[in-house]
Design an enzyme around this catalytic site. Structure first.
Site, mmCIF file in Angstrom:
data_model
loop_
_atom_site.group_PDB
_atom_site.id
_atom_site.type_symbol
_atom_site.label_atom_id
_atom_site.label_comp_id
_atom_site.label_asym_id
_atom_site.label_seq_id
_atom_site.Cartn_x
_atom_site.Cartn_y
_atom_site.Cartn_z
ATOM 1 N N CYS A 153 -6.033 1.340 6.146
ATOM 2 C CA CYS A 153 -6.411 0.215 6.775
ATOM 3 C C CYS A 153 -5.783 -0.332 7.985
ATOM 4 O O CYS A 153 -4.888 0.387 8.445
ATOM 5 C CB CYS A 153 -6.404 -0.766 5.511
ATOM 6 N N HIS A 196 0.982 -1.049 -0.036
ATOM 7 C CA HIS A 196 -0.071 -0.044 0.082
ATOM 8 C C HIS A 196 0.986 1.180 -0.178
ATOM 9 O O HIS A 196 1.860 1.157 0.547
ATOM 10 C CB HIS A 196 -0.897 0.103 1.237
ATOM 11 N N GLU A 214 1.130 3.897 1.861
ATOM 12 C CA GLU A 214 1.455 4.391 3.370
ATOM 13 C C GLU A 214 2.682 3.388 3.662
ATOM 14 O O GLU A 214 3.638 3.913 4.024
ATOM 15 C CB GLU A 214 0.540 3.854 4.263
ATOM 16 N N CYS A 245 -2.056 -0.588 7.467
ATOM 17 C CA CYS A 245 -1.345 0.676 7.587
ATOM 18 C C CYS A 245 -1.522 1.422 9.121
ATOM 19 O O CYS A 245 -0.429 2.056 9.130
ATOM 20 C CB CYS A 245 -1.813 1.320 6.332
#
Lengths: 142, 142
Positions: free
Chosen positions: A76, A46, A48, A79
């Protein structure tokens, strides 16, 4: 947030869900990343995660207590956990994510008593453009 | 779990919190990893994350729906999120973690309505040895 939104648009152009993230330290961007699990064959990639990992590698340490993270979508659970592990000082995010978000939805990770570090959280920044990028992306795939 | 416990012991020897993880596919180990955030300058470098990333890279895809994960400690929110993103079929873990665990503690991630994939979970496997490694490690640092 401009740089994070641009990274999100780049992710969409590459066929990835459009989310972008930036790590800021002393007012300067030290890492920018776009969501890339498909391209990298990495379910953890992801925006992040990639931005946090790049910033930590650049600084040569595992904690980013003097850094802020800007991301176009509500993080999420994975993260949010990484943000806590990294000791990020401030989290700024764009669109809320009622399906996968873990800050104001689902596990509400930073509100859990077991959460060992809570950044300051600022939500809804650039959320209209961030949300449009996501809606356009998914609409084009239907 | 033997291979995961050996990886955990190796982490301790390297000055890292002793947690080890293994990804199994078709009865064979395809990735083994030890917790390494300090050495790698990477706050996301938990054993589970490194094992999942290595397995996905090896298979050239972002999902591990035909794989199981064995780890010596109850996964945290970050790792539980990664397990869901990777679509791991079965999760076997050793010691429970009342402070940072996110499976049977805190956010209880897999029980959240927003969790998009729940592996089968088997807890307490090799938990005595896994817990001893952790206790010995922290006792030696006090």
């Amino acid at each position: 947030m401009r740089a994070a939104l641009d990274a999100a648009a780049a992710a969409a152009a590459a066929g990835e869900v459009p989310v972008g993230a930036v790590v800021i330290r002393d007012g300067a961007v030290i890492a920018t990343a776009a969501n890339a699990p498909r391209r990298l064959h990495d379910p953890t990639a992801h925006a992040e995660m990639l931005a946090i990992r790049a910033a930590a590698a650049m600084l040569g340490r595992e904690r980013l207590e003097d850094c802020d993270l800007w991301v176009t979508l509500e993080p999420c659970a994975m993260c949010a956990g990484a943000i806590a592990h990294a000791r990020i000082a401030r989290l700024y995010y764009g669109a809320a994510d009622s399906k996968g978000g873990a800050v104001e939805h689902g596990p509400r990770f930073f509100a859990q008593p077991t959460c060992h570090h809570r950044p300051e959280v600022f939500a809804g920044i650039g959320d209209r453009e961030a949300g449009e990028l996501l809606r356009d992306f998914f609409a084009a795939r239907r």
